[in-house]
Design a protein around this motif. Structure first.
Motif, PDB file in Angstrom:
ATOM      1  N   LEU A   1      -6.515   2.483  -0.856  1.00  0.00           N
ATOM      2  CA  LEU A   1      -5.595   1.401  -1.207  1.00  0.00           C
ATOM      3  C   LEU A   1      -6.035   0.103  -0.552  1.00  0.00           C
ATOM      4  CD1 LEU A   1      -2.121   3.162  -0.755  1.00  0.00           C
ATOM      5  CD2 LEU A   1      -3.390   2.802  -2.867  1.00  0.00           C
ATOM      6  N   ASP A   2      -5.824  -1.007  -1.259  1.00  0.00           N
ATOM      7  CA  ASP A   2      -6.016  -2.324  -0.672  1.00  0.00           C
ATOM      8  C   ASP A   2      -4.774  -2.666   0.143  1.00  0.00           C
ATOM      9  OD1 ASP A   2      -8.523  -2.905  -1.751  1.00  0.00           O
ATOM     10  OD2 ASP A   2      -7.646  -3.670  -3.613  1.00  0.00           O
TER      11      ASP A   2
ATOM     12  N   ASP B   1       0.060   5.522  -3.922  1.00  0.00           N
ATOM     13  CA  ASP B   1      -0.663   6.640  -4.535  1.00  0.00           C
ATOM     14  C   ASP B   1      -0.045   7.936  -4.040  1.00  0.00           C
ATOM     15  OD1 ASP B   1      -2.358   8.468  -5.685  1.00  0.00           O
ATOM     16  OD2 ASP B   1      -4.101   7.916  -4.502  1.00  0.00           O
TER      17      ASP B   1
ATOM     18  N   ASN C   1      -4.679   3.176  -6.423  1.00  0.00           N
ATOM     19  CA  ASN C   1      -3.369   2.566  -6.542  1.00  0.00           C
ATOM     20  C   ASN C   1      -2.717   2.866  -7.894  1.00  0.00           C
ATOM     21  OD1 ASN C   1      -1.159   0.839  -5.966  1.00  0.00           O
ATOM     22  ND2 ASN C   1      -2.163  -0.835  -7.024  1.00  0.00           N
TER      23      ASN C   1
ATOM     24  N   THR D   1       7.234  -2.227  -2.624  1.00  0.00           N
ATOM     25  CA  THR D   1       5.969  -1.505  -2.637  1.00  0.00           C
ATOM     26  C   THR D   1       4.897  -2.372  -3.278  1.00  0.00           C
ATOM     27  OG1 THR D   1       7.107   0.613  -2.753  1.00  0.00           O
ATOM     28  CG2 THR D   1       4.806   0.582  -3.475  1.00  0.00           C
TER      29      THR D   1
ATOM     30  N   GLN E   1       1.371  -1.288  -2.844  1.00  0.00           N
ATOM     31  CA  GLN E   1       0.319  -0.324  -3.164  1.00  0.00           C
ATOM     32  C   GLN E   1       0.934   1.072  -3.026  1.00  0.00           C
ATOM     33  OE1 GLN E   1      -3.583  -1.011  -3.403  1.00  0.00           O
ATOM     34  NE2 GLN E   1      -2.410  -2.637  -4.372  1.00  0.00           N
TER      35      GLN E   1
ATOM     36  N   THR F   1      -9.832   1.560  -6.089  1.00  0.00           N
ATOM     37  CA  THR F   1      -8.626   2.061  -5.441  1.00  0.00           C
ATOM     38  C   THR F   1      -7.990   3.152  -6.288  1.00  0.00           C
ATOM     39  OG1 THR F   1      -7.037   0.556  -6.468  1.00  0.00           O
ATOM     40  CG2 THR F   1      -8.186  -0.238  -4.497  1.00  0.00           C
TER      41      THR F   1
ATOM     42  N   SER G   1       1.186  -7.313   3.228  1.00  0.00           N
ATOM     43  CA  SER G   1       1.488  -5.947   3.672  1.00  0.00           C
ATOM     44  C   SER G   1       2.152  -5.944   5.031  1.00  0.00           C
ATOM     45  CB  SER G   1       0.194  -5.111   3.741  1.00  0.00           C
ATOM     46  OG  SER G   1      -0.416  -5.052   2.482  1.00  0.00           O
TER      47      SER G   1
ATOM     48  N   ARG H   1       2.069   4.837   0.783  1.00  0.00           N
ATOM     49  CA  ARG H   1       2.682   3.629   0.222  1.00  0.00           C
ATOM     50  C   ARG H   1       2.506   2.481   1.202  1.00  0.00           C
ATOM     51  NH1 ARG H   1       8.158   4.860   0.462  1.00  0.00           N
ATOM     52  NH2 ARG H   1       8.561   3.223   1.971  1.00  0.00           N
TER      53      ARG H   1
ATOM     54  N   ASP I   1       0.343  -3.942 -11.696  1.00  0.00           N
ATOM     55  CA  ASP I   1       0.201  -5.330 -11.234  1.00  0.00           C
ATOM     56  C   ASP I   1       1.061  -6.256 -12.055  1.00  0.00           C
ATOM     57  OD1 ASP I   1      -1.630  -4.805  -9.186  1.00  0.00           O
ATOM     58  OD2 ASP I   1      -3.265  -4.687 -10.641  1.00  0.00           O
TER      59      ASP I   1
END
Length: 77
Positions: free
Chosen positions: A34-35, A14, A73, A10, A12, A71, A40, A2, A77
């Motif tokens: 992940l981007d 997975d 992810n 959060t 991003q 990604t 971030s 995460r 969005d």
């Protein structure tokens, strides 16, 4: 894995829910892509085990990708 922003939201995520492992398995490579948006702030990662058993890890690493990969992810969005 995460990625959270400075507010703790959060940005991003997975958890490999759509490709999870069950039962016994040989050593395999599992990849999360992940981007990291400009907002971030922190990265969190770990392993969850449901039920009895043992989980082993080896060679965990973070790499910057030189090419654009899709990604994994799961955050809407």
């Amino acid at each position: 894995m995460r990625v959270d922003d400075v507010k703790g939201d959060t940005v991003q995520f997975d958890n490999i829910l759509n490709r999870f492992v069950t039962g016994s398995a040989e050593w395999n490579q599992y990849v999360i892509v992940l981007d990291f948006p400009s907002q971030s702030e922190s990265i969190h990662f770990g392993i969850l085990l449901s039920g009895k058993g043992t989980v082993w890890t080896d060679g965990i690493r973070f790499e910057e990708m030189n090419i654009k990969k899709p990604t994994t992810n799961r955050v809407e969005d």
